[in-house]
Scaffold this motif. Structure first.
Motif, PDB file in Angstrom:
ATOM      1  N   VAL A  55       0.861  -1.190   0.000  1.00  0.00           N
ATOM      2  CA  VAL A  55       0.000   0.000   0.000  1.00  0.00           C
ATOM      3  C   VAL A  55       0.892   1.232   0.000  1.00  0.00           C
ATOM      4  O   VAL A  55       1.834   1.318   0.797  1.00  0.00           O
ATOM      5  N   VAL A  56       0.603   2.172  -0.887  1.00  0.00           N
ATOM      6  CA  VAL A  56       1.277   3.478  -0.838  1.00  0.00           C
ATOM      7  C   VAL A  56       0.180   4.529  -0.767  1.00  0.00           C
ATOM      8  O   VAL A  56      -0.771   4.497  -1.556  1.00  0.00           O
ATOM      9  N   ILE A  57       0.290   5.427   0.193  1.00  0.00           N
ATOM     10  CA  ILE A  57      -0.667   6.542   0.250  1.00  0.00           C
ATOM     11  C   ILE A  57       0.134   7.838   0.261  1.00  0.00           C
ATOM     12  O   ILE A  57       1.058   7.999   1.062  1.00  0.00           O
ATOM     13  N   ASP A  58      -0.186   8.718  -0.658  1.00  0.00           N
ATOM     14  CA  ASP A  58       0.586   9.959  -0.804  1.00  0.00           C
ATOM     15  C   ASP A  58      -0.206  11.138  -0.257  1.00  0.00           C
ATOM     16  O   ASP A  58      -1.118  11.645  -0.899  1.00  0.00           O
ATOM     17  N   LEU A  59       0.166  11.570   0.949  1.00  0.00           N
ATOM     18  CA  LEU A  59      -0.550  12.679   1.596  1.00  0.00           C
ATOM     19  C   LEU A  59       0.094  14.019   1.267  1.00  0.00           C
ATOM     20  O   LEU A  59      -0.406  15.061   1.670  1.00  0.00           O
ATOM     21  N   SER A  60       1.215  13.980   0.571  1.00  0.00           N
ATOM     22  CA  SER A  60       1.916  15.238   0.279  1.00  0.00           C
ATOM     23  C   SER A  60       1.600  15.753  -1.115  1.00  0.00           C
ATOM     24  O   SER A  60       1.806  16.930  -1.404  1.00  0.00           O
ATOM     25  N   GLY A  61       1.130  14.871  -1.976  1.00  0.00           N
ATOM     26  CA  GLY A  61       0.874  15.265  -3.362  1.00  0.00           C
ATOM     27  C   GLY A  61       2.148  15.393  -4.177  1.00  0.00           C
ATOM     28  O   GLY A  61       2.119  15.839  -5.326  1.00  0.00           O
ATOM     29  N   THR A  62       3.279  14.995  -3.611  1.00  0.00           N
ATOM     30  CA  THR A  62       4.549  15.156  -4.333  1.00  0.00           C
ATOM     31  C   THR A  62       4.965  13.891  -5.075  1.00  0.00           C
ATOM     32  O   THR A  62       5.871  13.934  -5.895  1.00  0.00           O
ATOM     33  N   MET A  63       4.331  12.763  -4.771  1.00  0.00           N
ATOM     34  CA  MET A  63       4.755  11.498  -5.371  1.00  0.00           C
ATOM     35  C   MET A  63       3.908  11.144  -6.587  1.00  0.00           C
ATOM     36  O   MET A  63       4.425  10.997  -7.695  1.00  0.00           O
ATOM     37  N   GLY A  64       2.631  11.010  -6.405  1.00  0.00           N
ATOM     38  CA  GLY A  64       1.736  10.668  -7.518  1.00  0.00           C
ATOM     39  C   GLY A  64       1.820   9.196  -7.872  1.00  0.00           C
ATOM     40  O   GLY A  64       2.794   8.506  -7.540  1.00  0.00           O
ATOM     41  N   VAL A  66      -2.009  -1.333  -3.793  1.00  0.00           N
ATOM     42  CA  VAL A  66      -2.885  -0.177  -4.026  1.00  0.00           C
ATOM     43  C   VAL A  66      -2.158   1.129  -3.736  1.00  0.00           C
ATOM     44  O   VAL A  66      -1.358   1.220  -2.806  1.00  0.00           O
ATOM     45  N   PHE A  67      -2.468   2.114  -4.557  1.00  0.00           N
ATOM     46  CA  PHE A  67      -2.026   3.492  -4.326  1.00  0.00           C
ATOM     47  C   PHE A  67      -3.279   4.272  -3.944  1.00  0.00           C
ATOM     48  O   PHE A  67      -4.266   4.277  -4.688  1.00  0.00           O
ATOM     49  N   ILE A  68      -3.243   4.912  -2.787  1.00  0.00           N
ATOM     50  CA  ILE A  68      -4.419   5.667  -2.346  1.00  0.00           C
ATOM     51  C   ILE A  68      -4.123   7.155  -2.491  1.00  0.00           C
ATOM     52  O   ILE A  68      -3.100   7.652  -2.013  1.00  0.00           O
ATOM     53  N   ASN A  69      -5.035   7.833  -3.163  1.00  0.00           N
ATOM     54  CA  ASN A  69      -4.814   9.229  -3.537  1.00  0.00           C
ATOM     55  C   ASN A  69      -5.878  10.138  -2.907  1.00  0.00           C
ATOM     56  O   ASN A  69      -7.012  10.178  -3.369  1.00  0.00           O
ATOM     57  N   PRO A  70      -5.496  10.891  -1.853  1.00  0.00           N
ATOM     58  CA  PRO A  70      -6.474  11.790  -1.233  1.00  0.00           C
ATOM     59  C   PRO A  70      -6.520  13.163  -1.917  1.00  0.00           C
ATOM     60  O   PRO A  70      -7.258  14.034  -1.482  1.00  0.00           O
ATOM     61  N   ILE A  71      -5.706  13.331  -2.963  1.00  0.00           N
ATOM     62  CA  ILE A  71      -5.674  14.640  -3.639  1.00  0.00           C
ATOM     63  C   ILE A  71      -5.954  14.423  -5.130  1.00  0.00           C
ATOM     64  O   ILE A  71      -5.148  14.811  -5.984  1.00  0.00           O
ATOM     65  N   PRO A  72      -7.073  13.796  -5.457  1.00  0.00           N
ATOM     66  CA  PRO A  72      -7.306  13.443  -6.864  1.00  0.00           C
ATOM     67  C   PRO A  72      -7.790  14.627  -7.682  1.00  0.00           C
ATOM     68  O   PRO A  72      -8.466  15.526  -7.167  1.00  0.00           O
ATOM     69  N   GLY A  73      -7.453  14.622  -8.957  1.00  0.00           N
ATOM     70  CA  GLY A  73      -8.051  15.573  -9.887  1.00  0.00           C
ATOM     71  C   GLY A  73      -9.326  14.959 -10.441  1.00  0.00           C
ATOM     72  O   GLY A  73      -9.550  13.762 -10.274  1.00  0.00           O
ATOM     73  N   PRO A  74     -10.135  15.766 -11.144  1.00  0.00           N
ATOM     74  CA  PRO A  74     -11.390  15.241 -11.698  1.00  0.00           C
ATOM     75  C   PRO A  74     -11.161  14.048 -12.624  1.00  0.00           C
ATOM     76  O   PRO A  74     -11.947  13.105 -12.634  1.00  0.00           O
ATOM     77  N   ILE A  75     -10.039  14.060 -13.359  1.00  0.00           N
ATOM     78  CA  ILE A  75      -9.780  12.949 -14.290  1.00  0.00           C
ATOM     79  C   ILE A  75      -9.506  11.654 -13.535  1.00  0.00           C
ATOM     80  O   ILE A  75      -9.973  10.583 -13.908  1.00  0.00           O
ATOM     81  N   ASP A  76      -8.750  11.768 -12.407  1.00  0.00           N
ATOM     82  CA  ASP A  76      -8.507  10.569 -11.581  1.00  0.00           C
ATOM     83  C   ASP A  76      -9.829   9.976 -11.115  1.00  0.00           C
ATOM     84  O   ASP A  76     -10.031   8.768 -11.136  1.00  0.00           O
ATOM     85  N   ILE A  77     -10.722  10.854 -10.666  1.00  0.00           N
ATOM     86  CA  ILE A  77     -11.996  10.379 -10.112  1.00  0.00           C
ATOM     87  C   ILE A  77     -12.805   9.658 -11.185  1.00  0.00           C
ATOM     88  O   ILE A  77     -13.369   8.591 -10.954  1.00  0.00           O
ATOM     89  N   LEU A  78     -12.788  10.227 -12.384  1.00  0.00           N
ATOM     90  CA  LEU A  78     -13.620   9.666 -13.459  1.00  0.00           C
ATOM     91  C   LEU A  78     -13.020   8.409 -14.083  1.00  0.00           C
ATOM     92  O   LEU A  78     -13.733   7.454 -14.382  1.00  0.00           O
TER      93      LEU A  78
END
Ligand code: NAP
Length: 314
Positions: A210-219, A232-244
């Motif tokens: 599991v990788v979770i990026d809380l800094s937004g610097t990794m992606g 799994v990569f967990i992204n709490p800072i998604p853009g609209p394209i990631d969500i869709l």
């Protein structure tokens, strides 16, 4: 009443104190005399105009999602709360409204009783990041002592909750933090810490479930290099394209990219309250008075914060 608002997008300089009528409540709402508001990075992303698609461009805008305070008045259909209760909660739509003012009117379903053994500053620090941490863990799947989890940016608000909640589950956690936060990350439950100021976690040769990026610097692109297959990569800072697009893309890849969107509700808050009851620590590293709200945001936006920054209102 006094409230903090802004009439154009921008840096902290656009924040101003304005006088507004005390809010009136609907039947399902409560009026809370605000004691504290915690700062979240989303506050300044909205203020800087980075979320225009969702926030719109109508001014004045208010700020602050998470608050604590004392119930002043309840709507006619509210049965679970009464005047004088000490509570904490969230505004319903932080893109359009804010809690940083002397009073806030919110749905009773987004307000919970404050545990007696935490203070108002700590209570205001819970909802957004606490719930995001609980939801992130759900997205990680089964966690065993051998599950290797990397938290990139582990010493801020979300990381503080996530590390401590994960520790209860028993995973093997690597935290990436700045030098100043190494000891906190260890005390919250990290098995090992990588100092991002001096080391690059991407080149250390360790791979994770599991990788979770809380800094937004990794992606996700970079994270793939250190992800095992079926991870799994967990992204709490998604853009609209990631969500869709990710739900579809994930069907065809073993390294999943999963979006995290915090949605505070009673169920998640109860889980957090249980953990707090069992010793979860809420570290508030600095408290600013309401009159220094601008300075509080300047301070938080510079980074280097361990835990949360809070504005004391009343
Ligand atoms: N999707 C959701 O529902 C949801 C909910 C809550 C939060 N969020 C988002 O999740 C993110 C984390 O929230 P938060 O409240 O924990 O924010 P935060 O308190 O600002 O934490 C971010 C952490 O990242 C660290 N960092 C900065 N540069 C780094 C680098 N190059 N490598 C590794 N770490 C680095 C920061 O350390 P230094 O300050 O020492 O540089 C900081 O501790 C924010 O973007 C927030 O908006 C999303």
């Amino acid at each position: 009443m006094k409230t903090i608002a802004y009439k154009e997008f921008g840096s902290t300089t656009v924040l101003q104190t304005i006088e507004e009528p005390k809010p009136t409540i609907q039947d399902n709402q409560v009026l809370v005399k605000v004691k504290a508001v915690s700062i979240n990075p989303l506050d300044w992303k909205i203020r800087k105009g980075e979320m225009k698609l969702m926030s719109g461009s109508k001014f004045p805008k208010h700020t602050g999602t998470d608050f604590s305070g004392i119930i002043e008045e309840t709507g006619s259909s509210v049965t679970t709360l009464k005047k004088g209760d000490e509570v904490f909660g969230v505004v319903k739509n932080n893109m359009k409204e804010g809690a940083l003012g002397e009073y806030v009117a919110v749905s009773a379903s987004l307000v919970w009783k404050k545990p007696a053994d935490i203070n108002f500053h700590q209570a205001a620090s819970i909802p957004t990041v606490g719930v995001a941490a609980v939801m992130a863990i759900q997205k990680m799947g089964t966690i065993t002592p051998n599950t290797r989890i990397l938290i990139n940016g582990a010493a801020g608000g979300l990381g503080m909750f996530l590390l401590q909640l994960l520790k209860l589950k028993g995973g093997n956690i690597t935290a990436v933090t700045g030098t100043n936060a190494i000891n906190s990350a260890k005390s919250w439950g990290a098995n090992s810490v990588v100092d991002y100021k001096t080391e690059d976690v991407l080149t250390k040769g360790t791979t994770y479930d599991v990788v979770i990026d809380l800094s937004g610097t990794m992606g996700y692109k970079n994270a793939r290099k250190i992800m095992k297959s079926n991870s799994v990569f967990i992204n709490p800072i998604p853009g609209p394209i990631d969500i869709l697009t990710n739900p579809i893309k994930n069907l065809f890849r073993s390294k999943k990219h999963i979006v995290l969107l915090s949605a505070p509700s009673e169920r998640y808050i109860n889980e957090l309250l249980h953990a707090i009851d069992n010793g979860l620590q809420i570290e508030v590293s600095k408290v600013f008075p309401f009159t220094q709200s601008k300075e509080a945001y300047e301070y938080a936006e510079k980074g280097g914060i361990v835990g949360k920054v809070v504005i004391a209102v009343n």
